[in-house]
Scaffold this motif. Sequence first.
Motif, PDB file in Angstrom:
ATOM      1  N   ILE A 177       0.840  -1.199   0.000  1.00  0.00           N
ATOM      2  CA  ILE A 177       0.000   0.000   0.000  1.00  0.00           C
ATOM      3  C   ILE A 177       0.874   1.247   0.000  1.00  0.00           C
ATOM      4  O   ILE A 177       1.708   1.436   0.871  1.00  0.00           O
ATOM      5  N   GLY A 178       0.677   2.104  -0.991  1.00  0.00           N
ATOM      6  CA  GLY A 178       1.448   3.340  -1.093  1.00  0.00           C
ATOM      7  C   GLY A 178       0.664   4.530  -0.581  1.00  0.00           C
ATOM      8  O   GLY A 178      -0.440   4.402  -0.056  1.00  0.00           O
ATOM      9  N   THR A 179       1.231   5.723  -0.751  1.00  0.00           N
ATOM     10  CA  THR A 179       0.600   6.953  -0.268  1.00  0.00           C
ATOM     11  C   THR A 179      -0.749   7.177  -0.925  1.00  0.00           C
ATOM     12  O   THR A 179      -1.723   7.551  -0.271  1.00  0.00           O
ATOM     13  N   GLU A 224      -6.971   6.571  -0.575  1.00  0.00           N
ATOM     14  CA  GLU A 224      -8.213   5.933  -1.031  1.00  0.00           C
ATOM     15  C   GLU A 224      -8.878   5.170   0.107  1.00  0.00           C
ATOM     16  O   GLU A 224     -10.093   5.226   0.281  1.00  0.00           O
ATOM     17  N   TYR A 225      -8.059   4.472   0.903  1.00  0.00           N
ATOM     18  CA  TYR A 225      -8.618   3.690   2.003  1.00  0.00           C
ATOM     19  C   TYR A 225      -9.147   4.596   3.117  1.00  0.00           C
ATOM     20  O   TYR A 225     -10.104   4.256   3.806  1.00  0.00           O
ATOM     21  N   LYS A 226      -8.517   5.755   3.295  1.00  0.00           N
ATOM     22  CA  LYS A 226      -9.033   6.715   4.267  1.00  0.00           C
ATOM     23  C   LYS A 226     -10.413   7.223   3.840  1.00  0.00           C
ATOM     24  O   LYS A 226     -11.283   7.482   4.676  1.00  0.00           O
ATOM     25  N   ASP A 227     -10.596   7.353   2.537  1.00  0.00           N
ATOM     26  CA  ASP A 227     -11.909   7.754   2.021  1.00  0.00           C
ATOM     27  C   ASP A 227     -12.952   6.669   2.301  1.00  0.00           C
ATOM     28  O   ASP A 227     -14.117   6.963   2.580  1.00  0.00           O
ATOM     29  N   VAL A 228     -12.500   5.407   2.234  1.00  0.00           N
ATOM     30  CA  VAL A 228     -13.401   4.287   2.550  1.00  0.00           C
ATOM     31  C   VAL A 228     -13.839   4.355   4.007  1.00  0.00           C
ATOM     32  O   VAL A 228     -15.001   4.111   4.345  1.00  0.00           O
ATOM     33  N   VAL A 229     -12.890   4.707   4.899  1.00  0.00           N
ATOM     34  CA  VAL A 229     -13.213   4.846   6.324  1.00  0.00           C
ATOM     35  C   VAL A 229     -14.339   5.859   6.511  1.00  0.00           C
ATOM     36  O   VAL A 229     -15.279   5.634   7.281  1.00  0.00           O
ATOM     37  N   LYS A 230     -14.237   6.985   5.813  1.00  0.00           N
ATOM     38  CA  LYS A 230     -15.280   8.014   5.909  1.00  0.00           C
ATOM     39  C   LYS A 230     -16.621   7.490   5.389  1.00  0.00           C
ATOM     40  O   LYS A 230     -17.673   7.758   5.967  1.00  0.00           O
ATOM     41  N   GLN A 231     -16.572   6.717   4.318  1.00  0.00           N
ATOM     42  CA  GLN A 231     -17.793   6.167   3.731  1.00  0.00           C
ATOM     43  C   GLN A 231     -18.533   5.252   4.697  1.00  0.00           C
ATOM     44  O   GLN A 231     -19.767   5.239   4.736  1.00  0.00           O
ATOM     45  N   LEU A 232     -17.785   4.501   5.499  1.00  0.00           N
ATOM     46  CA  LEU A 232     -18.417   3.545   6.416  1.00  0.00           C
ATOM     47  C   LEU A 232     -19.321   4.246   7.423  1.00  0.00           C
ATOM     48  O   LEU A 232     -20.247   3.642   7.943  1.00  0.00           O
ATOM     49  N   GLY A 233     -19.045   5.524   7.684  1.00  0.00           N
ATOM     50  CA  GLY A 233     -19.915   6.280   8.577  1.00  0.00           C
ATOM     51  C   GLY A 233     -21.305   6.462   8.012  1.00  0.00           C
ATOM     52  O   GLY A 233     -22.278   6.630   8.757  1.00  0.00           O
ATOM     53  N   ASP A 234     -21.436   6.416   6.678  1.00  0.00           N
ATOM     54  CA  ASP A 234     -22.747   6.560   6.032  1.00  0.00           C
ATOM     55  C   ASP A 234     -23.536   5.247   6.035  1.00  0.00           C
ATOM     56  O   ASP A 234     -24.709   5.230   5.660  1.00  0.00           O
ATOM     57  N   GLY A 288     -18.579   0.717  14.452  1.00  0.00           N
ATOM     58  CA  GLY A 288     -17.634  -0.271  14.971  1.00  0.00           C
ATOM     59  C   GLY A 288     -16.595  -0.655  13.927  1.00  0.00           C
ATOM     60  O   GLY A 288     -15.380  -0.472  14.143  1.00  0.00           O
ATOM     61  N   PRO A 289     -17.015  -1.176  12.756  1.00  0.00           N
ATOM     62  CA  PRO A 289     -16.061  -1.499  11.688  1.00  0.00           C
ATOM     63  C   PRO A 289     -15.300  -0.262  11.194  1.00  0.00           C
ATOM     64  O   PRO A 289     -14.150  -0.379  10.783  1.00  0.00           O
ATOM     65  N   GLN A 290     -15.936   0.901  11.248  1.00  0.00           N
ATOM     66  CA  GLN A 290     -15.263   2.131  10.809  1.00  0.00           C
ATOM     67  C   GLN A 290     -14.020   2.415  11.662  1.00  0.00           C
ATOM     68  O   GLN A 290     -12.949   2.712  11.142  1.00  0.00           O
ATOM     69  N   ILE A 291     -14.155   2.264  12.995  1.00  0.00           N
ATOM     70  CA  ILE A 291     -13.015   2.474  13.898  1.00  0.00           C
ATOM     71  C   ILE A 291     -11.944   1.409  13.662  1.00  0.00           C
ATOM     72  O   ILE A 291     -10.747   1.699  13.660  1.00  0.00           O
ATOM     73  N   LEU A 292     -12.380   0.171  13.449  1.00  0.00           N
ATOM     74  CA  LEU A 292     -11.439  -0.924  13.213  1.00  0.00           C
ATOM     75  C   LEU A 292     -10.655  -0.695  11.924  1.00  0.00           C
ATOM     76  O   LEU A 292      -9.441  -0.942  11.861  1.00  0.00           O
ATOM     77  N   PHE A 293     -11.338  -0.184  10.887  1.00  0.00           N
ATOM     78  CA  PHE A 293     -10.675   0.106   9.620  1.00  0.00           C
ATOM     79  C   PHE A 293      -9.669   1.250   9.818  1.00  0.00           C
ATOM     80  O   PHE A 293      -8.571   1.239   9.245  1.00  0.00           O
ATOM     81  N   GLN A 294     -10.038   2.228  10.658  1.00  0.00           N
ATOM     82  CA  GLN A 294      -9.129   3.335  10.951  1.00  0.00           C
ATOM     83  C   GLN A 294      -7.866   2.825  11.657  1.00  0.00           C
ATOM     84  O   GLN A 294      -6.757   3.277  11.374  1.00  0.00           O
ATOM     85  N   LYS A 295      -8.034   1.861  12.569  1.00  0.00           N
ATOM     86  CA  LYS A 295      -6.881   1.258  13.245  1.00  0.00           C
ATOM     87  C   LYS A 295      -5.974   0.566  12.228  1.00  0.00           C
ATOM     88  O   LYS A 295      -4.741   0.643  12.323  1.00  0.00           O
ATOM     89  N   LEU A 296      -6.591  -0.126  11.278  1.00  0.00           N
ATOM     90  CA  LEU A 296      -5.827  -0.815  10.230  1.00  0.00           C
ATOM     91  C   LEU A 296      -4.962   0.181   9.460  1.00  0.00           C
ATOM     92  O   LEU A 296      -3.762  -0.050   9.241  1.00  0.00           O
ATOM     93  N   ILE A 297      -5.548   1.301   9.067  1.00  0.00           N
ATOM     94  CA  ILE A 297      -4.816   2.321   8.309  1.00  0.00           C
ATOM     95  C   ILE A 297      -3.663   2.898   9.132  1.00  0.00           C
ATOM     96  O   ILE A 297      -2.544   3.088   8.642  1.00  0.00           O
ATOM     97  N   LEU A 298      -3.928   3.172  10.424  1.00  0.00           N
ATOM     98  CA  LEU A 298      -2.889   3.727  11.294  1.00  0.00           C
ATOM     99  C   LEU A 298      -1.715   2.769  11.455  1.00  0.00           C
ATOM    100  O   LEU A 298      -0.552   3.190  11.465  1.00  0.00           O
ATOM    101  N   GLU A 299      -2.005   1.472  11.594  1.00  0.00           N
ATOM    102  CA  GLU A 299      -0.936   0.484  11.738  1.00  0.00           C
ATOM    103  C   GLU A 299      -0.097   0.394  10.460  1.00  0.00           C
ATOM    104  O   GLU A 299       1.125   0.259  10.524  1.00  0.00           O
TER     105      GLU A 299
END
Length: 482
Positions: free
Chosen positions: A171-173, A178-188, A193-204
């Motif tokens: 995964i590059g910059t 793109e994946y951060k945009d997916v995190v935002k989409q999950l809020g809709d 719960g999965p939105q926070i977990l996806f955010q943790k994945l991106i941070l790691e």
Amino acid sequence: MKKLDKEKILALAPNSSAVANAKKICSSGSFVKLAHSSDDTFYMGECKGSGKSNYIVSADFIDDENPVMRCTCPSRQFPCKHGLALLFEIADGKTFEECEIPEDILAKREKKEKTKAKKEKESAEGTVKEKKAPSKVSKAARTKKINKQIEGLDLIKNISTQLLKLGLSTIGTVSLKEYKDVVKQLGDYYLPGPQILFQKLILEIQEYKEDQDTVHYQQALECLKRLRAIEKKGREYLKEELEKENLEMSDNTLYEDLGGVWKLEQLNDLGLKKENAKLIQLAFEVTYDEASKIYTDYGYWIDIESGEISYTANYRPLSALKYIKQDDSNFSLVTVPTLTYYPGGLNKRIRWASANFEEKDKTSFKKIKTYAKNIEEATKIAKNELKNILTDNHVALLLEFEKIMFVEEEGSKKYILVDKNQKMIELRNNGSKELTKVFYELLPNECLENQVMFVKLFQKDRTIYAEAHSIITDDKIVRLGF
């Protein structure tokens, strides 16, 4: 005079600042009058403040476990600092003159008693109104929400499949954006719960790309596994919910995993409660989750009658820190009239509306020690519990031990817990911190042999380790901070 435990006062306080200000009021002698009723159910005080007139503050103990605090000051905190100060004056045994209970307080009591009596009568006669069936509108809204959640799970499935095929390290910059945009989409999609977990994945993944530490890569993989599990099990759960004809709640843990928030009444209605539970806190810690931006105050408690170990969790979002009181360590015997459980595994989250705080009886410590497991038993319990990927990544329990060993191997220091069967388990922190020699050297001698340790067992590289939190002796609990 009423005896009041200061632990209870602290539990009532909205925040630490209110407690500090209350103590200043007491120490400065701001109360010009203190009075109580002959039956000790009503206390009041007249307190000097910043206003022209003195503030009138009172505490109504008609329900001893839930005192009603009132004050004429303009503060929006409840109880205010004047109310807390009045309670501290009671706890300190200050002199209160005798007074009559005001008419307005008696009227409020009478109204409350009538309401209570009416409910009890309806319950006894079976005339309590049945819950209204959900309207077509609410059913339609619920169906729409669940379908939207399933759409969100479809998105998670597609993205997680893509990540597994490409590999997290590729995964590059641009991909991260793109994946951060997916995190935002999950809020809709009503999936916090999965939105926070996806955010943790991106941070790691971000951390891994910066320092190439494989710990972050492994953590990212764990997040991905958990997302896949939630996607599969969550889909089955939501489809079952769609087929139901009513809106009744079930005690399925997936409700919370998907981001649902339980109400106390819902949990009690499901029968997830216990009357007159007696609890003692074994440990306390505060954590911060960068993905959700939330501080969490965890208290780990043992039911001294059953040996069950549960935890309380007080969530404090970074954006609302000044509005939410931080929990603190508790050193009392806590008696809870109605203890409420959240759905879960071995260590359930607990909650209560009111509690009574008393001094711990020294016999309690010996009772607690009887619930300890040997290392072999504890390891089997942990392995079985950790098989479920959706459970917490640790199991809290009591371990009996014969001694604690400090060893050095190839320049590295290790602490080993040894039980009477000569079985061993290594003590480690489940995080970036490491145990140091100070941990061992500062322990009192009585804590080093033939005692019980409260630990959280966790698994790493297929090996079970123990994170030490406190040691229970025959007459005390020694909390370990490191």
